[in-house]
Design a protein around this motif. Structure first.
Motif, PDB file in Angstrom:
ATOM      1  N   ILE A  46       0.575  -1.283  -0.282  1.00  0.00           N
ATOM      2  CA  ILE A  46       0.062   0.276  -0.350  1.00  0.00           C
ATOM      3  C   ILE A  46       0.850   1.545  -0.214  1.00  0.00           C
ATOM      4  O   ILE A  46       0.396   2.025  -0.669  1.00  0.00           O
ATOM      5  N   SER A  49       1.847   2.129  -3.294  1.00  0.00           N
ATOM      6  CA  SER A  49       1.113   2.127  -4.276  1.00  0.00           C
ATOM      7  C   SER A  49       0.207   3.264  -3.980  1.00  0.00           C
ATOM      8  O   SER A  49      -0.588   4.018  -4.802  1.00  0.00           O
ATOM      9  N   LEU A  50       0.247   4.792  -3.331  1.00  0.00           N
ATOM     10  CA  LEU A  50       0.319   5.795  -2.866  1.00  0.00           C
ATOM     11  C   LEU A  50      -0.480   6.712  -4.300  1.00  0.00           C
ATOM     12  O   LEU A  50      -1.596   6.945  -4.490  1.00  0.00           O
ATOM     13  N   VAL A  55      -4.977   3.596  -6.729  1.00  0.00           N
ATOM     14  CA  VAL A  55      -4.868   3.500  -5.072  1.00  0.00           C
ATOM     15  C   VAL A  55      -6.253   4.699  -4.853  1.00  0.00           C
ATOM     16  O   VAL A  55      -6.708   5.104  -4.217  1.00  0.00           O
ATOM     17  N   ASP A  59      -9.206   5.235  -3.061  1.00  0.00           N
ATOM     18  CA  ASP A  59      -9.561   5.767  -1.875  1.00  0.00           C
ATOM     19  C   ASP A  59     -11.160   7.223  -2.370  1.00  0.00           C
ATOM     20  O   ASP A  59     -11.799   7.042  -0.957  1.00  0.00           O
ATOM     21  N   SER A 204      -7.118   4.086   3.138  1.00  0.00           N
ATOM     22  CA  SER A 204      -5.925   3.594   2.662  1.00  0.00           C
ATOM     23  C   SER A 204      -5.125   4.298   3.694  1.00  0.00           C
ATOM     24  O   SER A 204      -4.425   3.064   4.122  1.00  0.00           O
TER      25      SER A 204
END
Length: 236
Positions: A46, A49-50, A55, A59, A204
């Protein structure tokens, strides 16, 4: 000599003095280490992969979907629930340690202090390492700290989860144990949801907070069980 309840005089069980089957201790250690490794892998995925479109889409889709159900009454409830994961959690932690000391649950008090201290270090280190900007809040002022991971999700998972474990291990009633764990799980989930609802975190962030909490608590449990196992072997 067993510690006694200062009020009733009845013996109070302390985890350190309660013998655990070797097989059970080894199983708990293995499960804890597995959970820690899996949590670390998922958190790393995670975190890396922001900036990915998938992602960001996740979100904003979840954030907007939750916001569709906003009402004035629900907003007040979410603010209160969020308080339980913030300042309210601080009050609960101080009260818990105080009661543990009163009932002579020394190890439970120490475990709680170490748990909260480690959680605080993790929270601040990760937040300022990633320095993710927060989304625009819907109903409350913008918090001053970075967004990733969610401190409320992390602290609530670590504190209420560990508190449930400490209480359940000292209660014989299976139904009451299930009730304690159910309340803790619902509370932790509600606190994470409240942060998304109020708009102060991306989903996330909350997931990462839970994963960090799993990593920290699982590591603590595994190390504690290994310490007990070595201690038991030295007495043989």
């Amino acid at each position: 000599m067993k510690e006694s309840n200062p009020v009733t005089g009845n013996p109070l069980p302390e985890l350190e003095t309660v013998p655990k089957p070797t097989v059970l201790m080894e199983t708990v250690t293995l499960v804890s280490l597995t959970a820690a490794v899996l949590s670390l892998i998922l958190f790393a995925w995670i975190a890396g992969s922001l900036s990915h479109a998938s992602v960001r889409h996740f979100d904003f889709a979840i954030r907007n979907k939750v916001h569709e159900y906003a009402t004035p009454t629900l907003t007040q409830w979410m603010i209160w629930i969020s308080f339980i994961g913030g300042d309210g959690l601080t009050i609960a932690a101080i009260l818990s340690v105080t009661l543990f000391l009163i009932f002579h649950w020394w190890r439970a008090a120490l475990w709680t202090v170490i748990n909260i201290s480690g959680t605080l270090v993790l929270d601040l280190t990760l937040k300022y390492s990633f320095a993710r900007l927060r989304p625009l809040p819907f109903f409350v002022p913008m918090p001053r700290t970075p967004s990733f991971p969610s401190g409320h999700a992390l602290f609530s998972f670590c504190f209420y989860g560990v508190l449930a474990d400490l209480l359940a291990d000292r209660i014989e009633s299976r139904r009451l144990q299930v009730l304690i764990w159910t309340i803790a799980a619902l509370l932790v989930a509600a606190i994470g949801l409240s942060r998304i609802y109020l708009g102060v975190h991306y989903p996330s962030d909350v997931v990462a907070g839970y994963l960090t909490g799993t990593l920290w608590v699982s590591t603590m449990v595994a190390l504690d069980r290994m310490r007990k196992h070595r201690k038991a072997k030295t007495k043989i």
